[in-house]
Design an enzyme around this catalytic site. Sequence first.
Site, PDB file in Angstrom:
ATOM      1  N   GLY A  11     -76.178  -1.541 -49.379  1.00 29.80           N
ATOM      2  CA  GLY A  11     -75.190  -1.241 -48.350  1.00 29.80           C
ATOM      3  C   GLY A  11     -75.828  -0.668 -47.095  1.00 29.80           C
ATOM      4  CG  LEU A 106     -73.750   7.804 -51.789  1.00 30.39           C
ATOM      5  CD1 LEU A 106     -74.703   6.787 -51.218  1.00 30.39           C
ATOM      6  CD2 LEU A 106     -73.324   8.817 -50.734  1.00 30.39           C
ATOM      7  CE1 TYR A 137     -63.983   3.072 -52.323  1.00 32.04           C
ATOM      8  CE2 TYR A 137     -63.163   5.319 -52.158  1.00 32.04           C
ATOM      9  CZ  TYR A 137     -64.166   4.398 -51.961  1.00 32.04           C
ATOM     10  OH  TYR A 137     -65.358   4.793 -51.400  1.00 32.04           O
TER      11      TYR A 137
END
EC number: 1.1.1.271
Length: 313
Positions: A11, A106, A137
């Site tokens: 990412g 994370l 999420y």
Amino acid sequence: MDKQSTIYIAGHRGLVGSAILKNLKEQGYTNLVYRTSSELDLRDPNQVASFFEQEKIDYVFLAAAKVGGIVANNEYPADFIRDNLLIQTNVIDSAYKNGVKKLLFLGSTCIYPKLAPQPLKEEYLLTGELEPTNEPYAIAKIAGIKMCESYNRQYGTKYISVMPTNLYGPNDNFDLHTSHVLPALIRKFHEAKETNAPIVEVWGTGTPKREFLYSDDLADACVYLMNTYEGNEMVNIGVGEDISIKEVAETIKDVVGYEGKLQFDTSKPDGTPRKLVDVTKLNGLGWKAKTPLNEGLVQAYNWFLENETAKSK
């Protein structure tokens, strides 16, 4: 980590990953590996497996995720839970199978119960119901934390999880439809200034309180913890102070130089009433945030002017 260690930043073009990549370069790490999503689809187990086999990775910063604010989470709940579960599962499992020395995962502070006591301590995880607007999420992120813990217990891996508070900075998402509150407000105030709009509308009542951490500070904390922390317990990353949405909106208004009025649309959702993380553990490990909100906002707005506004010209 040695300066020559092979370090994979998953990412690397996002808000978090780009800040970690920048931090590692500045600290003199030379063997950094990264791929765009078109080069490597982290949702595809076969692509991820062959990538790890080829690259011989030593350390992983798992910052890749599908993220968004209230609107995006409400409209695409299936995408949020599916994509994040796939990314995490593929990367964590391939890291284990290919002998990665250490992985940092994370998470997000939305993993905490909606009505948990404030400030949020690490041990409050799974002690109550989640905020409904981002539950899919949050459940994916909780699964990632538990996956790291479980691999550590069963396989003796050294995977750590960190929970950053609300982030902002360069490479943020400034799309009004899918962004978080702070970059959305930067864009709203900038566009209102450009068009001389008399009013800027802000969702909700303005009373919820949020904590905001500059992305460079988060990156510094992640690299610090990768080098110094081992343990199955996750670690909050934040500044230890919060501010109301109304105050944040007024601060951004000043930074942008917008001279119109603020109006709060109380028909829109507020989200969690307060979200402040307890950073006692992080501070005890020897790290504290450095960037004041005003200073960070000026840098974030300057980045927006240089990058986002250039797109529309």
